[in-house]
Design a protein around this motif. Structure first.
Motif, mmCIF file in Angstrom:
data_model
loop_
_atom_site.group_PDB
_atom_site.id
_atom_site.type_symbol
_atom_site.label_atom_id
_atom_site.label_comp_id
_atom_site.label_asym_id
_atom_site.label_seq_id
_atom_site.Cartn_x
_atom_site.Cartn_y
_atom_site.Cartn_z
ATOM 1 N N TRP A 123 0.879 -1.180 0.000
ATOM 2 C CA TRP A 123 0.000 0.000 0.000
ATOM 3 C C TRP A 123 0.911 1.223 0.000
ATOM 4 C CZ3 TRP A 123 -1.274 2.996 4.787
ATOM 5 C CH2 TRP A 123 -2.140 4.067 4.508
ATOM 6 N N VAL A 125 1.189 5.572 -0.496
ATOM 7 C CA VAL A 125 0.540 6.885 -0.547
ATOM 8 C C VAL A 125 1.567 7.917 -0.990
ATOM 9 C CG1 VAL A 125 -1.179 6.327 1.212
ATOM 10 C CG2 VAL A 125 1.019 7.325 1.907
ATOM 11 N N GLN A 152 -3.022 7.368 -3.944
ATOM 12 C CA GLN A 152 -2.593 6.131 -3.305
ATOM 13 C C GLN A 152 -2.762 4.981 -4.277
ATOM 14 O OE1 GLN A 152 -5.019 4.783 0.026
ATOM 15 N NE2 GLN A 152 -6.694 6.119 -0.612
ATOM 16 N N THR A 156 -5.531 -1.057 0.079
ATOM 17 C CA THR A 156 -5.923 -0.116 1.127
ATOM 18 C C THR A 156 -6.399 -0.816 2.396
ATOM 19 O OG1 THR A 156 -8.144 0.032 0.151
ATOM 20 C CG2 THR A 156 -6.525 1.691 -0.521
#
Length: 467
Positions: A123, A125, A152, A156
């Motif tokens: 993940w 960002v 992003q 998630t």
């Protein structure tokens, strides 16, 4: 008068030196926060904060900013971050202002979070930080930390999974894997780029290698499939740049053959500026070659540096000239465009794609665009006009006949099967809107199509959906 001028110059120099020293100290404080966070060095993390800190992650989680003590912040982060196998913060593009007692900084940031699980492992960002600091006897301390999420990518759900893992009664300690040979391959990857030696660079890639760029900006590819597509992307670098530098750190993981590299890109530009970006790369190395490279970078820095010249600088849309072709279908001659990959090699065979456009459309409206994009990804592609449309023969004109179009797709597949450069077992179909229905009809009545993909599919009846 002369002494006054000398004194004035000396004062200006001292003020400049002091300002530069302040900027360096402020930047070091901020960088130490992110480095200590990734290293789980909670003592250092706590030490860089002021007694009261405004923490603002509302761009990610909503709510309101909160004022916390360093101990509370660290305890909260301890309940999340150790649940990841690793985190990787890369920051840059600092802009710092200070009056000597207080300082404010804006900067770009990229954070990749890695946790092997049954789903996607990463993940990431990207966004900007606004940070305020105060000067104390122990140096600069952070009093405000605000993250402004801009984009992003990846899984998630990883934060929730990491939080569960961090609070588990017992945790399985990850065992890292490492190979000197693998790391040498990754080192050669960067060394060849820094030498601007593309022939040398291509030797580190496996034949079917892939490069993925999940945070790519609009107009920039998210994936390069095969060495030909990778070469097309990188081949123009020696002409575009005089130097490239990638300060880097290669890290091991618990997954065999997978390595994480934190690095910066420092590239001097012709106008006297530099293109400096933040990167986290995931390398899969097998048999001494790079099989997969997932590269996370800040797309906003990329766009700001190159603007409208983005595609030209990276050859991401190198034109592919189609070859006009024709083939028969039920007594009519159909006209089409055959697209071959940019680095086409007559001695090899390639997967192919037949493209069917929307209801009543001709190849110039959309099929050609899909065909060119797929050719850039390493496919041989065929767009064509159905019977009665465009430049193809057939009467009546512009008459929408699903049965005819299904047959025309099958004839297009038969045409591709005759080409020596086409892999006969890897001929695929792409159907768009109403063309999706025709493509399904062709695939379910003829076993020649290996796979089909449907874009905004209009499937005309329940039987097609079931098929």
């Amino acid at each position: 008068m002369k002494n006054l001028i000398i004194l004035l110059i000396h004062t200006i120099m001292l003020n400049t030196l002091s300002a530069n020293q302040t900027q360096t100290q402020v930047e070091q404080t901020i960088r130490s926060l992110f480095a200590a966070t990734d290293a789980r060095d909670w003592t250092t993390v706590e030490s860089v904060f002021a007694p009261q800190v405004t923490l603002d992650y509302t761009s990610m989680s909503g709510g309101e900013p909160v004022i916390l003590t360093p101990t509370v912040i660290v305890n909260a982060w301890k309940g999340l971050l150790p649940g990841f196998e690793s985190t990787h913060h890369q920051v840059g593009a600092f802009q710092i202002d200070s009056d000597g007692a207080k300082a404010s900084a804006s900067l770009r940031g990229l954070a990749a979070h890695y946790l092997p699980n049954e789903g996607e492992d990463v993940w990431t960002v990207v966004g900007s930080y606004d940070i305020e600091l105060i000067k104390t006897d122990d140096g600069w301390k952070i009093s405000l930390l605000r993250f402004n999420l801009e984009r992003q990518a990846g899984n998630t759900e990883l934060p929730a999974l990491a939080q569960q893992r961090a609070h588990a009664p017992t945790q399985v300690v990850s065992t890292t894997t490492s190979s000197v040979t693998d790391q040498a391959v990754i080192e050669e990857f960067f060394a060849a780029l820094e030498a601007l030696d593309i022939d040398r660079f291509m030797k580190v890639w496996a034949e079917g290698a892939q490069q993925m760029m999940p945070l790519a900006p609009t107009g920039f590819p998210e994936q390069l499939s095969g060495k030909a597509a990778i070469h097309n992307q990188y081949k123009g670098l020696p002409e575009a740049y005089t130097a490239m530098h990638f300060p880097r750190e290669i890290l091991t993981t618990s997954t065999p053959n997978l390595y994480i590299v934190r690095y910066q890109g420092i590239i001097p530009l012709g106008d006297g500026n530099e293109y400096n970006n933040n990167y986290v790369g995931f390398f899969t190395v097998e048999d001494g070659l790079v099989k997969e490279f997932v590269e996370y970078f800040d797309p906003f820095i990329l766009e700001a540096a190159f603007g409208s010249n983005l595609q030209e600088n990276f050859n991401v849309s190198a034109p592919i000239t189609p070859e006009p072709v024709s083939f028969p279908s039920e007594g009519a001659i159909l006209q089409g465009n055959l697209y071959r990959p940019a680095e086409f090699d007559e001695s090899k065979t390639y997967p192919a794609v037949v493209i069917a456009g929307t209801w009543t459309s001709v190849k110039e409206q959309m099929s050609n665009r899909y065909a060119e994009k797929l050719a850039q990804e390493g496919f041989i592609t065929l767009s064509f006009d159905f019977r009665g449309y465009g430049t193809s023969e057939g009467q009546p004109r512009n008459f929408e006949n699903p049965e005819w179009k299904i047959v025309d797709i099958q004839r297009a597949v038969q045409y591709l099967e005759q080409l020596p450069e086409v892999d006969k077992d890897a001929i695929n179909g792409l159907g768009i809107c109403a063309g999706a229905g025709y493509m399904v009809g062709a695939a379910t009545t003829d076993a020649s199509l290996a796979k089909i993909s449907l874009v905004a599919p209009w499937l005309h009846n329940a039987a097609l959906v079931q098929a």
